[in-house]
Design a protein around this motif. Structure first.
Motif, PDB file in Angstrom:
ATOM      1  N   ARG A 138     -69.177  90.606  29.873  1.00  0.00           N
ATOM      2  CA  ARG A 138     -69.883  90.464  28.595  1.00  0.00           C
ATOM      3  C   ARG A 138     -70.953  91.539  28.424  1.00  0.00           C
ATOM      4  O   ARG A 138     -71.269  91.931  27.298  1.00  0.00           O
ATOM      5  CB  ARG A 138     -70.508  89.071  28.487  1.00  0.00           C
ATOM      6  N   LEU A 173     -73.887  90.785  21.472  1.00  0.00           N
ATOM      7  CA  LEU A 173     -74.147  89.494  22.109  1.00  0.00           C
ATOM      8  C   LEU A 173     -74.646  88.480  21.084  1.00  0.00           C
ATOM      9  O   LEU A 173     -74.289  87.301  21.129  1.00  0.00           O
ATOM     10  CB  LEU A 173     -75.179  89.658  23.233  1.00  0.00           C
ATOM     11  N   SER A 225     -67.649  87.072  34.557  1.00  0.00           N
ATOM     12  CA  SER A 225     -67.788  86.881  33.111  1.00  0.00           C
ATOM     13  C   SER A 225     -69.049  87.549  32.586  1.00  0.00           C
ATOM     14  O   SER A 225     -69.031  88.206  31.535  1.00  0.00           O
ATOM     15  CB  SER A 225     -67.809  85.389  32.792  1.00  0.00           C
ATOM     16  N   ASP A 246     -71.394  87.652  18.980  1.00  0.00           N
ATOM     17  CA  ASP A 246     -70.316  86.964  19.695  1.00  0.00           C
ATOM     18  C   ASP A 246     -70.760  85.637  20.303  1.00  0.00           C
ATOM     19  O   ASP A 246     -69.994  84.670  20.330  1.00  0.00           O
ATOM     20  CB  ASP A 246     -69.758  87.858  20.805  1.00  0.00           C
TER      21      ASP A 246
END
Length: 317
Positions: free
Chosen positions: A127, A189, A123, A192
């Motif tokens: 990202r 980042l 993950s 989101d």
């Protein structure tokens, strides 16, 4: 999210003198906000960043996270460092050349005992823009490009699901073609994940592209701060004006004389006055060399610590 209140950090200097690396700083980073801390090398930016991370203990003042003062006990620091993560300038220097990408990103989750390690690493890499993440698991730093290495460093921070990133010159070692990609990643980042960030840089062009607010630091103290558009389009402090003058689109280059003074011998009055272009041109006041300036508070409003700027402001009114 993260705040410094009346922060002082001193180190032992020559003889009995003390170097005031951070000399009275009030600075806050709000939720989902990117703040750029700018200034020349040696002005105290990195020391302030390290202190905000709990890596240096302040001589006086305090650090608060989410309204709670930082405690320096082992357990409290461990919890704090899950929430506030560091992204270093040189990815090649911060990555162990003998560790794979998987091991580099998994280090934090292992230290903090997080479950589902492989899912956490996948993950974090995704990202950070390394997709598909499994393709990078067994690669070593020397097999990656500079931009990919910086993404691995960012993934290592994201693996702990922090709320705040402190990025120390995050694109300084990267090619110009890659810098925009990393800056876009930091903005994504923020959008989101709701991440907050303090970006330490000497590059005002970078700050213009990424920051919501700017704090300009000189010789251990914030001398001007405010919303990015306000500070960079209408700089009030002579030091900010000089920093901006080196940008390619600036019509007039301001060359400061000398180097920043020794932090064990901070000048009287305004600490910038020995290098100030306004004082050199005879446009300063007696207060510039004799009267200390107040420490700026932590606020989102535009503010400047300068006798001449204060005088100009009163004249305008």
């Amino acid at each position: 999210m993260l705040e410094a209140t009346d922060l002082h950090v001193e180190f032992s200097g020559r003889g009995s003198r003390r170097a005031r690396a951070v000399d009275g700083v009030n600075l806050s980073v709000g939720a989902g906000e990117i703040v750029a801390l700018v200034g020349e090398s040696g002005c105290g930016k990195t020391t302030l960043a390290r202190t905000l991370l709990g890596l240096e203990r302040p001589t006086s003042g305090k650090i608060s996270y989410d309204g709670t003062p930082l405690s320096y006990s082992g357990r409290s620091l461990r919890t704090f460092r899950r929430q506030v993560q560091l992204v270093l300038q040189d990815p090649m220097g911060s990555l162990n050349p003998r560790h794979t990408v998987y091991e580099a990103v998994a280090e934090g989750p292992r230290i903090h005992g997080l479950p589902d390690e492989e899912a956490v690493v996948s993950s974090a890499l995704a990202r950070a823009g390394l997709r598909p993440p499994e393709r990078f698991f067994q690669r070593y730093p020397h097999e990656l490009s500079g931009g990919q290495r910086q993404r691995v460093v960012i993934a290592g921070a994201l693996a702990l699901d922090p709320k705040v990133l402190i990025a120390d010159e995050p694109v300084a070692s990267l090619d110009a073609s890659v810098r925009g990609e990393i800056l876009s990643l930091l903005l994504r980042l923020r959008d989101d994940l709701g991440l907050s960030a303090l970006v330490v840089t000497h590059d005002l062009g970078l700050a213009w592209n990424i920051a919501d607010r700017i704090a300009v630091m000189y010789l251990g103290r914030i001398v001007e701060s405010g919303p990015t558009e306000h500070v960079l389009k209408d700089p009030q402090h002579p030091y900010t004006q000089a920093l901006l003058s080196v940008l390619p689109e600036s019509p007039n280059r301001i060359v400061l004389t000398g180097e920043p003074p020794d932090p064990t011998r901070i000048p009287t009055g305004c600490r910038f006055h020995p290098r100030c272009q306004l004082v050199a041109a005879g446009k300063g006041t007696e207060a510039c060399t004799t009267q200390p300036l107040q420490v700026l508070p932590a606020t989102t409003d535009p503010q400047v610590s300068c006798h001449v700027a204060d005088l100009v402001g009163r004249d305008r009114k």
